[in-house]
Design a protein around this motif. Structure first.
Motif, PDB file in Angstrom:
ATOM      1  N   SER A   1      24.865  39.361  40.884  1.00 13.96           N
ATOM      2  CA  SER A   1      25.763  38.964  39.795  1.00 13.96           C
ATOM      3  C   SER A   1      27.211  38.780  40.259  1.00 13.96           C
ATOM      4  O   SER A   1      27.980  38.075  39.615  1.00 13.96           O
ATOM      5  CB  SER A   1      25.707  39.990  38.664  1.00 13.96           C
ATOM      6  N   LEU A   2      27.565  39.391  41.387  1.00 16.89           N
ATOM      7  CA  LEU A   2      28.927  39.268  41.900  1.00 16.89           C
ATOM      8  C   LEU A   2      29.201  37.886  42.494  1.00 16.89           C
ATOM      9  O   LEU A   2      30.338  37.411  42.485  1.00 16.89           O
ATOM     10  CB  LEU A   2      29.207  40.341  42.950  1.00 16.89           C
ATOM     11  N   GLY A   3      28.172  37.249  43.028  1.00 18.97           N
ATOM     12  CA  GLY A   3      28.339  35.923  43.605  1.00 18.97           C
ATOM     13  C   GLY A   3      29.138  35.898  44.893  1.00 18.97           C
ATOM     14  O   GLY A   3      29.729  34.877  45.232  1.00 18.97           O
ATOM     15  N   VAL A   4      29.155  37.012  45.612  1.00 19.36           N
ATOM     16  CA  VAL A   4      29.899  37.107  46.879  1.00 19.36           C
ATOM     17  C   VAL A   4      28.890  37.293  48.002  1.00 19.36           C
ATOM     18  O   VAL A   4      28.087  38.226  47.968  1.00 19.36           O
ATOM     19  CB  VAL A   4      30.893  38.289  46.857  1.00 19.36           C
ATOM     20  N   ARG A   5      28.932  36.421  48.968  1.00 19.95           N
ATOM     21  CA  ARG A   5      28.038  36.492  50.131  1.00 19.95           C
ATOM     22  C   ARG A   5      28.874  36.761  51.375  1.00 19.95           C
ATOM     23  O   ARG A   5      30.092  36.518  51.379  1.00 19.95           O
ATOM     24  CB  ARG A   5      27.270  35.174  50.301  1.00 19.95           C
ATOM     25  N   PRO A   6      28.262  37.204  52.454  1.00 18.91           N
ATOM     26  CA  PRO A   6      29.024  37.429  53.693  1.00 18.91           C
ATOM     27  C   PRO A   6      29.735  36.172  54.182  1.00 18.91           C
ATOM     28  O   PRO A   6      30.772  36.254  54.828  1.00 18.91           O
ATOM     29  CB  PRO A   6      27.956  37.875  54.698  1.00 18.91           C
ATOM     30  N   THR A   7      29.205  35.026  53.841  1.00 17.15           N
ATOM     31  CA  THR A   7      29.813  33.763  54.264  1.00 17.15           C
ATOM     32  C   THR A   7      30.933  33.308  53.339  1.00 17.15           C
ATOM     33  O   THR A   7      31.594  32.312  53.621  1.00 17.15           O
ATOM     34  CB  THR A   7      28.740  32.661  54.338  1.00 17.15           C
ATOM     35  N   SER A   8      31.169  34.048  52.254  1.00 15.03           N
ATOM     36  CA  SER A   8      32.230  33.708  51.296  1.00 15.03           C
ATOM     37  C   SER A   8      33.569  34.232  51.796  1.00 15.03           C
ATOM     38  O   SER A   8      34.186  35.104  51.184  1.00 15.03           O
ATOM     39  CB  SER A   8      31.914  34.291  49.922  1.00 15.03           C
ATOM     40  N   ILE A   9      34.040  33.679  52.909  1.00 11.49           N
ATOM     41  CA  ILE A   9      35.251  34.214  53.541  1.00 11.49           C
ATOM     42  C   ILE A   9      36.502  33.954  52.719  1.00 11.49           C
ATOM     43  O   ILE A   9      37.520  34.612  52.907  1.00 11.49           O
ATOM     44  CB  ILE A   9      35.430  33.669  54.971  1.00 11.49           C
ATOM     45  N   HIS A  10      36.433  33.010  51.770  1.00  9.76           N
ATOM     46  CA  HIS A  10      37.579  32.727  50.915  1.00  9.76           C
ATOM     47  C   HIS A  10      37.757  33.780  49.812  1.00  9.76           C
ATOM     48  O   HIS A  10      38.796  33.859  49.200  1.00  9.76           O
ATOM     49  CB  HIS A  10      37.428  31.343  50.290  1.00  9.76           C
ATOM     50  N   LYS A  11      36.710  34.591  49.577  1.00  6.74           N
ATOM     51  CA  LYS A  11      36.794  35.641  48.557  1.00  6.74           C
ATOM     52  C   LYS A  11      37.712  36.746  49.048  1.00  6.74           C
ATOM     53  O   LYS A  11      37.920  36.931  50.249  1.00  6.74           O
ATOM     54  CB  LYS A  11      35.408  36.212  48.246  1.00  6.74           C
ATOM     55  N   SER A  12      38.234  37.519  48.118  1.00  2.00           N
ATOM     56  CA  SER A  12      39.180  38.578  48.477  1.00  2.00           C
ATOM     57  C   SER A  12      38.498  39.773  49.119  1.00  2.00           C
ATOM     58  O   SER A  12      37.273  39.946  49.021  1.00  2.00           O
ATOM     59  CB  SER A  12      39.930  39.051  47.224  1.00  2.00           C
ATOM     60  N   LYS A  13      39.301  40.584  49.746  1.00  2.00           N
ATOM     61  CA  LYS A  13      38.821  41.824  50.350  1.00  2.00           C
ATOM     62  C   LYS A  13      38.183  42.711  49.283  1.00  2.00           C
ATOM     63  O   LYS A  13      37.138  43.316  49.510  1.00  2.00           O
ATOM     64  CB  LYS A  13      39.987  42.547  51.027  1.00  2.00           C
ATOM     65  N   THR A  14      38.793  42.751  48.109  1.00  2.00           N
ATOM     66  CA  THR A  14      38.272  43.551  47.002  1.00  2.00           C
ATOM     67  C   THR A  14      36.899  43.055  46.564  1.00  2.00           C
ATOM     68  O   THR A  14      36.008  43.861  46.270  1.00  2.00           O
ATOM     69  CB  THR A  14      39.257  43.508  45.808  1.00  2.00           C
ATOM     70  N   ASP A  15      36.707  41.731  46.542  1.00  3.58           N
ATOM     71  CA  ASP A  15      35.408  41.160  46.183  1.00  3.58           C
ATOM     72  C   ASP A  15      34.338  41.575  47.190  1.00  3.58           C
ATOM     73  O   ASP A  15      33.224  41.938  46.816  1.00  3.58           O
ATOM     74  CB  ASP A  15      35.483  39.634  46.111  1.00  3.58           C
ATOM     75  N   HIS A  16      34.673  41.510  48.473  1.00  2.00           N
ATOM     76  CA  HIS A  16      33.711  41.900  49.503  1.00  2.00           C
ATOM     77  C   HIS A  16      33.422  43.400  49.448  1.00  2.00           C
ATOM     78  O   HIS A  16      32.287  43.824  49.652  1.00  2.00           O
ATOM     79  CB  HIS A  16      34.217  41.506  50.899  1.00  2.00           C
TER      80      HIS A  16
END
Length: 80
Positions: A34-49
Motif C-alpha cells: 500500500s505504500l507504493g515504495v520499492r527499492p528502485t524508487s530512488i526519487h522517494k524520500s528517506k522517510t518513505d523508504h
C-alpha cells in the motif's frame, strides 16, 4: 542511517521477501504494497523508504513467528 544505506537495506529485505514468496506460503505484505515504495524508487524520500523497510520487516517477521508457532520450534531465549 543515510538514504543510500536505507535503500540498500530495502533492496535486501525485498530479496528476502521474494525468497519467502517462492519457497513458503508467502508473507503478508499488504501494508508494504500500500505504500507504493520499492527499492528502485530512488526519487522517494528517506522517510518513505524507512516506512517501507519497517513494513517489509514486519511482514517477514510476522511469517517467521507464525511458522515457529505452528511447528513448535523452541528458540534459544525460550530454552533458558
Amino acid at each position: 542511517m543515510k538514504k543510500q544505506e536505507l535503500i540498500h537495506l530495502h533492496g535486501l529485505l525485498a530479496e528476502v521477501s521474494n525468497h519467502y514468496e517462492q519457497n513458503a506460503n508467502g508473507v503478508d505484505l499488504d501494508e508494504y504494497e500500500s505504500l507504493g515504495v520499492r527499492p528502485t524508487s530512488i526519487h522517494k524520500s528517506k522517510t518513505d523508504h524507512k516506512a517501507a523497510v519497517f513494513a517489509l520487516a514486519k511482514g517477514i517477521t510476522g511469517d517467521i513467528d507464525e511458522t515457529e508457532e505452528a511447528t513448535g520450534t523452541v528458540t534459544a531465549a525460550q530454552a533458558d
